[in-house]
Design an enzyme around this catalytic site. Structure first.
Site, PDB file in Angstrom:
ATOM      1  N   GLY A   4      13.107-110.410  54.418  1.00 23.96           N
ATOM      2  CA  GLY A   4      11.876-110.218  53.656  1.00 23.96           C
ATOM      3  C   GLY A   4      10.915-111.375  53.809  1.00 23.96           C
ATOM      4  O   GLY A   4      10.994-112.176  54.753  1.00 23.96           O
ATOM      5  N   ASP A   5       9.999-111.463  52.869  1.00 24.27           N
ATOM      6  CA  ASP A   5       8.945-112.471  52.916  1.00 24.27           C
ATOM      7  C   ASP A   5       9.385-113.846  52.420  1.00 24.27           C
ATOM      8  O   ASP A   5       8.800-114.859  52.803  1.00 24.27           O
ATOM      9  CB  ASP A   5       7.771-112.017  52.047  1.00 24.27           C
ATOM     10  CG  ASP A   5       8.209-111.781  50.600  1.00 24.27           C
ATOM     11  OD1 ASP A   5       9.224-111.061  50.391  1.00 24.27           O
ATOM     12  OD2 ASP A   5       7.581-112.326  49.684  1.00 24.27           O
ATOM     13  N   THR A  40       6.807-112.567  44.843  1.00 23.67           N
ATOM     14  CA  THR A  40       7.855-111.573  44.600  1.00 23.67           C
ATOM     15  C   THR A  40       7.237-110.190  44.693  1.00 23.67           C
ATOM     16  O   THR A  40       6.119-109.978  44.223  1.00 23.67           O
ATOM     17  CB  THR A  40       8.511-111.746  43.224  1.00 23.67           C
ATOM     18  OG1 THR A  40       9.351-110.614  42.974  1.00 23.67           O
ATOM     19  CG2 THR A  40       7.496-111.844  42.090  1.00 23.67           C
ATOM     20  N   GLY A  41       7.947-109.267  45.289  1.00 22.68           N
ATOM     21  CA  GLY A  41       7.412-107.922  45.428  1.00 22.68           C
ATOM     22  C   GLY A  41       7.919-107.307  46.717  1.00 22.68           C
ATOM     23  O   GLY A  41       8.883-107.807  47.303  1.00 22.68           O
ATOM     24  N   THR A  87      13.535-111.304  42.772  1.00 21.47           N
ATOM     25  CA  THR A  87      13.438-112.579  43.487  1.00 21.47           C
ATOM     26  C   THR A  87      13.043-113.684  42.526  1.00 21.47           C
ATOM     27  O   THR A  87      12.331-113.445  41.562  1.00 21.47           O
ATOM     28  CB  THR A  87      12.371-112.427  44.588  1.00 21.47           C
ATOM     29  OG1 THR A  87      12.893-111.569  45.584  1.00 21.47           O
ATOM     30  CG2 THR A  87      11.983-113.749  45.197  1.00 21.47           C
ATOM     31  N   ARG A 130      17.584-106.638  57.597  1.00 19.01           N
ATOM     32  CA  ARG A 130      16.188-106.756  57.156  1.00 19.01           C
ATOM     33  C   ARG A 130      15.963-108.129  56.504  1.00 19.01           C
ATOM     34  O   ARG A 130      16.724-108.560  55.654  1.00 19.01           O
ATOM     35  CB  ARG A 130      15.878-105.641  56.157  1.00 19.01           C
ATOM     36  CG  ARG A 130      14.451-105.673  55.597  1.00 19.01           C
ATOM     37  CD  ARG A 130      14.370-106.394  54.283  1.00 19.01           C
ATOM     38  NE  ARG A 130      13.069-106.260  53.637  1.00 19.01           N
ATOM     39  CZ  ARG A 130      12.706-106.970  52.571  1.00 19.01           C
ATOM     40  NH1 ARG A 130      13.533-107.818  52.026  1.00 19.01           N
ATOM     41  NH2 ARG A 130      11.519-106.799  52.029  1.00 19.01           N
ATOM     42  N   GLY A 158       8.345-107.205  50.103  1.00 13.98           N
ATOM     43  CA  GLY A 158       8.118-108.293  51.039  1.00 13.98           C
ATOM     44  C   GLY A 158       7.266-107.925  52.234  1.00 13.98           C
ATOM     45  O   GLY A 158       6.553-108.767  52.788  1.00 13.98           O
TER      46      GLY A 158
HETATM   47  N1  ASP Z   1      10.080-110.114  48.010  1.00 12.69           N
HETATM   48  C1  ASP Z   1      11.470-109.799  48.088  1.00 12.69           C
HETATM   49  C2  ASP Z   1      11.761-109.162  49.416  1.00 12.69           C
HETATM   50  O1  ASP Z   1      11.022-108.294  49.828  1.00 12.69           O
HETATM   51  C3  ASP Z   1      11.949-108.887  47.011  1.00 12.69           C
HETATM   52  C4  ASP Z   1      11.680-109.338  45.616  1.00 12.69           C
HETATM   53  O2  ASP Z   1      10.648-109.946  45.354  1.00 12.69           O
HETATM   54  O3  ASP Z   1      12.509-109.058  44.729  1.00 12.69           O
HETATM   55  O4  ASP Z   1      12.755-109.499  50.016  1.00 12.69           O
END
Ligand code: ASP
Length: 329
Positions: A221-222, A242-243, A191, A219, A245
């Site tokens: 995400g965050d 990022t992580g 992300t 789905r 989510g």
């Molecule tokens: N945070 C993002 C998600 O969960 C994924 C990412 O950070 O690469 O959609």
């Protein structure tokens, strides 16, 4: 009134990014795109432009580059599709705009900005978001535009291991696979995001993503959820995460940084450290965030081996960092 120096900071995802995990040439390419994103934002800030324009311009650079999991080069869902999420927030007005689950908008961050500027809503999803973008003359593409062989291969890998993957990694140790009926292998979250403060002291944050490799259809995400992966408030901080989510959504991580500053009077740095510890470390989550306050203090926080990140101040010198042992701040 121009009262201060501008700063922009960006990230291109966190994860199991260790020295030796990529070739020298790959590392040079990653660093160049990060510097390019910083430059795009800086060019706007240095000419008295807004932090809002700067973060969108920086994120667009990442979306147009296939190295990062946003726009072109995004990861695949379990059923072989690409579903993109993005959000932007203006710390001055508290306004925000986001799109989720879109497959034909070339630059989701531009559509997110249009949702903020041209509607009374915050978040549009799927075909509705795409209709909205098309009707506002935003560039539309065939879904194949986003496809890359590398991401396709990552999906096959993830399926083989029945895992849900973050984009820049190798092993999904922290992924509670029970929570996902399909899952992921490659612990990297590609992300992208940007936070900036302009010469008027206004903060903004923007985030864009393809989500997690092998994620279930539909789905979200965050990243497009205000307060989870993206948040900005002039009185406290601009944050982009990022992580995995799901942890960011449950912990409202981006807002939690701002809330700790607001209610506990913490510094930006202490607030970020506390949030990484309580919302990620203590809950078994993985990821990181970039945060900036109106005084131009930058803080990077993550609990992974690395995070693609950087910042640029008025001097126009790009500071680009990848690994955890590189000088942090
Ligand atoms: N945070 C993002 C998600 O969960 C994924 C990412 O950070 O690469 O959609």
């Amino acid at each position: 009134m121009q009262n201060q120096r501008s700063v922009i900071a960006v990230h291109g995802g966190a994860g199991a990014i260790r020295r030796g995990s990529m070739t020298e040439e790959e590392e040079i390419n990653y660093r160049a795109v990060i510097a390019g994103a910083l430059n795009a934002g800086h060019r706007i800030l240095i000419h008295g432009g807004s932090s809002l324009d700067a973060v969108c311009a920086a994120v667009q650079v990442f979306e147009d580059d296939s190295l990062f999991n946003a726009g072109k080069g995004s990861v695949f869902t379990n059923d072989g599709k690409i579903e993109l999420d993005a959000a932007v927030m203006d710390g001055k007005t508290g306004k925000a705009g986001a799109v989720a689950g879109v497959s034909t908008i070339k630059n989701p961050i531009i559509a997110a900005r249009a949702v903020m500027d041209k509607t009374s809503h915050v978040l549009l999803s799927g075909t509705g978001a795409e209709q909205f973008a098309a009707s506002h003359q935003i560039d539309m593409v065939n879904p194949e535009y986003f496809h890359t062989q590398q991401r396709f291969d990552q999906l096959q890998q993830a399926k083989k291991h029945a895992e849900i993957q973050l984009d820049h990694d190798g092993s999904l140790s922290g992924m509670p696979s029970k929570e996902f009926e399909s899952s992921q292998t490659d612990n990297k979250f590609g992300t992208v995001g940007a936070v900036a403060v302009d010469c008027f002291g206004n903060l903004a944050a923007a985030t864009s993503t393809g989500g997690l490799t092998n994620k279930l259809y539909g789905r979200i995400g965050d990243s497009p959820i205000v307060g989870a992966g993206t948040y900005a408030d002039n009185a406290t901080a601009a944050v982009s995460g990022t992580g995995i989510g799901e942890y960011f959504m449950r912990g409202l991580i981006a807002y939690d940084v701002a809330a700790r500053m607001k209610y506990l009077g913490l510094s930006l740095s202490d607030a970020v450290d506390q949030v990484i510890d309580s919302a990620l470390n203590q809950r078994g989550g993985e990821g990181g965030l970039i945060a900036l306050d109106a005084n131009g203090n930058v803080k990077f926080g993550f609990n992974t081996a690395g995070m693609y990140r950087g910042y640029m101040k008025d001097d126009g010198v790009p500071v680009v960092l990848i690994y955890s042992e590189e000088e942090n701040r």
